[in-house]
Motif scaffolding. Structure first.
Motif, PDB file in Angstrom:
ATOM      1  N   LYS A   1      42.627  38.561  43.222  1.00  0.00           N
ATOM      2  CA  LYS A   1      42.167  39.611  42.304  1.00  0.00           C
ATOM      3  C   LYS A   1      40.662  39.719  42.456  1.00  0.00           C
ATOM      4  N   THR A   2      40.169  40.937  42.573  1.00  0.00           N
ATOM      5  CA  THR A   2      38.730  41.162  42.727  1.00  0.00           C
ATOM      6  C   THR A   2      38.146  41.724  41.438  1.00  0.00           C
ATOM      7  N   GLY A   3      36.829  41.619  41.316  1.00  0.00           N
ATOM      8  CA  GLY A   3      36.118  42.182  40.177  1.00  0.00           C
ATOM      9  C   GLY A   3      34.790  42.763  40.612  1.00  0.00           C
ATOM     10  N   THR A   4      34.463  43.948  40.109  1.00  0.00           N
ATOM     11  CA  THR A   4      33.241  44.651  40.500  1.00  0.00           C
ATOM     12  C   THR A   4      32.521  45.201  39.282  1.00  0.00           C
ATOM     13  N   LEU A   5      31.235  44.944  39.200  1.00  0.00           N
ATOM     14  CA  LEU A   5      30.345  45.609  38.258  1.00  0.00           C
ATOM     15  C   LEU A   5      29.046  45.920  38.988  1.00  0.00           C
ATOM     16  N   ASN A   6      28.420  47.002  38.602  1.00  0.00           N
ATOM     17  CA  ASN A   6      27.137  47.375  39.210  1.00  0.00           C
ATOM     18  C   ASN A   6      25.982  47.389  38.215  1.00  0.00           C
ATOM     19  N   ARG A   7      26.315  47.385  36.923  1.00  0.00           N
ATOM     20  CA  ARG A   7      25.291  47.388  35.885  1.00  0.00           C
ATOM     21  C   ARG A   7      25.656  46.375  34.800  1.00  0.00           C
ATOM     22  N   PRO A   8      24.701  45.698  34.220  1.00  0.00           N
ATOM     23  CA  PRO A   8      23.247  45.755  34.465  1.00  0.00           C
ATOM     24  C   PRO A   8      22.805  45.059  35.745  1.00  0.00           C
ATOM     25  N   VAL A   9      23.701  44.206  36.318  1.00  0.00           N
ATOM     26  CA  VAL A   9      23.425  43.603  37.617  1.00  0.00           C
ATOM     27  C   VAL A   9      24.691  43.721  38.450  1.00  0.00           C
TER      28      VAL A   9
ATOM     29  N   VAL B   1      35.939  37.116  42.984  1.00  0.00           N
ATOM     30  CA  VAL B   1      37.261  37.010  43.590  1.00  0.00           C
ATOM     31  C   VAL B   1      37.909  35.708  43.119  1.00  0.00           C
ATOM     32  N   GLY B   2      39.196  35.772  42.836  1.00  0.00           N
ATOM     33  CA  GLY B   2      39.942  34.562  42.504  1.00  0.00           C
ATOM     34  C   GLY B   2      41.386  34.725  42.909  1.00  0.00           C
ATOM     35  N   GLY B   3      42.030  33.624  43.287  1.00  0.00           N
ATOM     36  CA  GLY B   3      43.434  33.723  43.665  1.00  0.00           C
ATOM     37  C   GLY B   3      43.968  32.459  44.303  1.00  0.00           C
ATOM     38  N   TYR B   4      45.064  32.640  45.051  1.00  0.00           N
ATOM     39  CA  TYR B   4      45.765  31.537  45.701  1.00  0.00           C
ATOM     40  C   TYR B   4      45.684  31.681  47.212  1.00  0.00           C
ATOM     41  N   PHE B   5      45.867  30.558  47.915  1.00  0.00           N
ATOM     42  CA  PHE B   5      46.036  30.587  49.365  1.00  0.00           C
ATOM     43  C   PHE B   5      47.103  29.581  49.763  1.00  0.00           C
ATOM     44  N   ARG B   6      47.705  29.816  50.916  1.00  0.00           N
ATOM     45  CA  ARG B   6      48.676  28.886  51.494  1.00  0.00           C
ATOM     46  C   ARG B   6      48.120  28.368  52.810  1.00  0.00           C
ATOM     47  N   THR B   7      48.102  27.044  52.966  1.00  0.00           N
ATOM     48  CA  THR B   7      47.570  26.452  54.192  1.00  0.00           C
ATOM     49  C   THR B   7      48.594  26.558  55.316  1.00  0.00           C
ATOM     50  N   ARG B   8      48.197  26.144  56.509  1.00  0.00           N
ATOM     51  CA  ARG B   8      49.098  26.193  57.667  1.00  0.00           C
ATOM     52  C   ARG B   8      50.342  25.347  57.447  1.00  0.00           C
TER      53      ARG B   8
END
Length: 477
Positions: free
Chosen positions: A417-425, A430-437
């Motif tokens: 899941k991503t998150g974006t803000l441009n103001r005031p800064v 990004v946060g989530g899961y991953f699966r290794t080899r």
């Protein structure tokens, strides 16, 4: 004699360097003045694969929505549905006349659409109602109008050029936004044909400034919703080619409950049910003596979360957070308190500040370690985890094209899941899961916040180094 102090300094820094080694590329953002919090670890063994100030309190932007999703699943379960009703203290007589008001009891469904309202109207028609001798009253007694806490939402009442800053109500429809369909006229030089998406006749006012151009001339539309004395008006400018397909344009309404009233009134008229005294909006609960005439259930919660997180829908996220409040007339801050209470029960989470479920409020604060604690807690709840993780995106086939970066390893082994803000800064989170080899599950979170003096931050600057760092972790295990 200068070597010993230097050696001591290096030895002091070794633990920090070792922690950051898993995020060696992300760490370069700190050299540019950005504030960074990051952590990645395996869920089975708990092994830490990399960290950069993981306890640091930073803005998560729309990563806040994972708190909302987890809290909603914890409260209601994946199959919960919100119900919207038409009620009245009167009953239709033998001729189908309802001698009293018809009340729409907004049930807080964050994904209530025109199609749902049409089904509701058809069910009312089945009861024999053909005329309402009173008013259509849209009741938003649960919450609404909700006080705006962000600049975008406050400005959206008078005028807006987007849909993401929609205002909030328990009786909102179509995500608190007007939709109009723009189609070319039969011949070049004529004004385009513009109608409401849910009706042949316009429900919202339309100021049509779109010209039809010859075949293959291209389509360029600019739209703004403004509040005038007559109500909401969609001002559409630009051009559309004679051989172009119709385009749909969405803009936040000035009052989502009023929007529902106008939309429902138009549908009642289309179904042949006349309403003598028009429509109004109320904040009072329908009387106890009111009985249900028709009802419609929304999609199950697991479907709502898929839409909310995949498309990062702010209206849906904040409406769900408001639904968590157990008292009427809920405020967005109370929704945030409910989310904070949920987070307080997560083992090892730590401090968190949430003023909304959407993350539009720049005051939201959490840490990379806190986000990972939430992700781990959901992983260990088998009855809820499938619905939770399904709401995240895989970079390789997610609906947001900007995340389709990095190697096939990153694109196919990560859910995020991503998150974006441009103001005031500037904020990129990004946060989530991953699966290794080898098939092990891991969690990761990266929160990057700008300052007043840092340059503009785009997603390429975050996703490219993150993809490379995670790829190494995935391949190593």
């Amino acid at each position: 004699m200068f070597r010993r102090p230097l050696l001591c300094v290096l030895l002091t820094l070794l633990p920090l360097l070792a922690q950051a080694s898993g995020f060696s590329r992300i760490a370069e953002l700190t050299d540019k003045g950005f504030r960074v919090g990051a952590e990645a670890r395996l869920l089975g063994s708990g092994e830490l694969l990399g960290a950069i100030e993981p306890e640091r309190q930073l803005s998560p932007a729309s990563v806040s929505k994972v708190y909302m999703a987890a809290a909603a699943l914890d409260r209601w379960g994946p199959q919960h549905r919100f119900t919207s009703r038409l009620v009245s203290t009167a009953a239709p007589d033998a001729e189908g006349v309802l001698h009293g008001d018809l009340v729409f009891d907004g049930g807080g469904d964050p994904a209530l659409t025109s199609e749902d309202l049409w089904r509701l109207v058809q069910r009312l028609h089945q009861t024999g109602v053909r005329r309402v001798d009173g008013r259509l009253v849209v009741s938003q007694w649960r919450y609404g109008p909700v006080e705006c806490l962000t600049t975008d939402r406050c400005q959206a009442h008078s005028r807006v050029a987007n849909a993401y800053s929609a205002l909030l109500s328990s009786a909102g429809v179509n995500f608190g936004s007007w939709c109009v369909s723009v189609a070319p006229a039969a011949a070049a030089g004529e004004p385009a044909r513009i109608n409401s998406c849910a009706s042949q006749a316009p429900i919202v006012g339309i100021d049509n400034r779109v010209e039809t151009k010859p075949d293959d001339s291209g389509t360029e539309l600019n739209a703004e919703r403004v509040l005038r004395d007559t109500g909401d008006v969609m001002v559409i400018r630009g051009q559309i080619s004679t051989n172009a397909r119709p385009r749909q344009v969405y803009r936040a309404s000035s009052d989502p409950a009023r929007q529902s009233a106008d939309t429902l009134l138009a549908m009642l008229e289309q179904a042949g049910i006349a309403v003598r005294e028009g429509a109004s909006v109320a904040v009072t609960e329908p009387p106890e003596s009111a009985r249900e005439l028709a009802a419609v259930e929304g999609e199950p919660l697991q479907e709502l979360l898929l839409r909310t997180l995949n498309y990062s829908n702010n209206f849906m996220a904040d409406v769900l957070a408001l639904n968590l409040v157990e008292t009427a007339r809920a405020s967005l801050e109370q929704g945030g308190v409910a989310l904070e209470a949920f987070a307080a029960g997560i083992p090892g989470h730590g401090p968190v500040t949430l003023r909304s479920g959407s993350g539009l409020t720049p005051e939201n604060r959490t840490s990379a370690a806190g986000v990972n604690a939430l992700l781990e807690s959901m992983y260990h709840r088998p009855a809820l985890f499938p619905s939770f993780v399904a709401a995240l995106q895989s970079p390789g086939n997610g609906v947001m094209r900007f995340i389709r970066r990095g190697s096939p390893t990153f694109q196919q082994h990560v859910m995020l899941k991503t998150g974006t803000l441009n103001r005031p800064v500037a904020v990129r989170a990004v946060g989530g899961y991953f699966r290794t080899r080898s098939g092990q599950w891991g969690v990761f979170s990266v929160l990057v916040n700008g300052t007043a003096t840092t340059p503009w931050l785009n997603w390429r600057q975050v996703l490219d180094p993150l993809a490379a760092d995670l790829e190494e972790m995935i391949d190593a295990y």
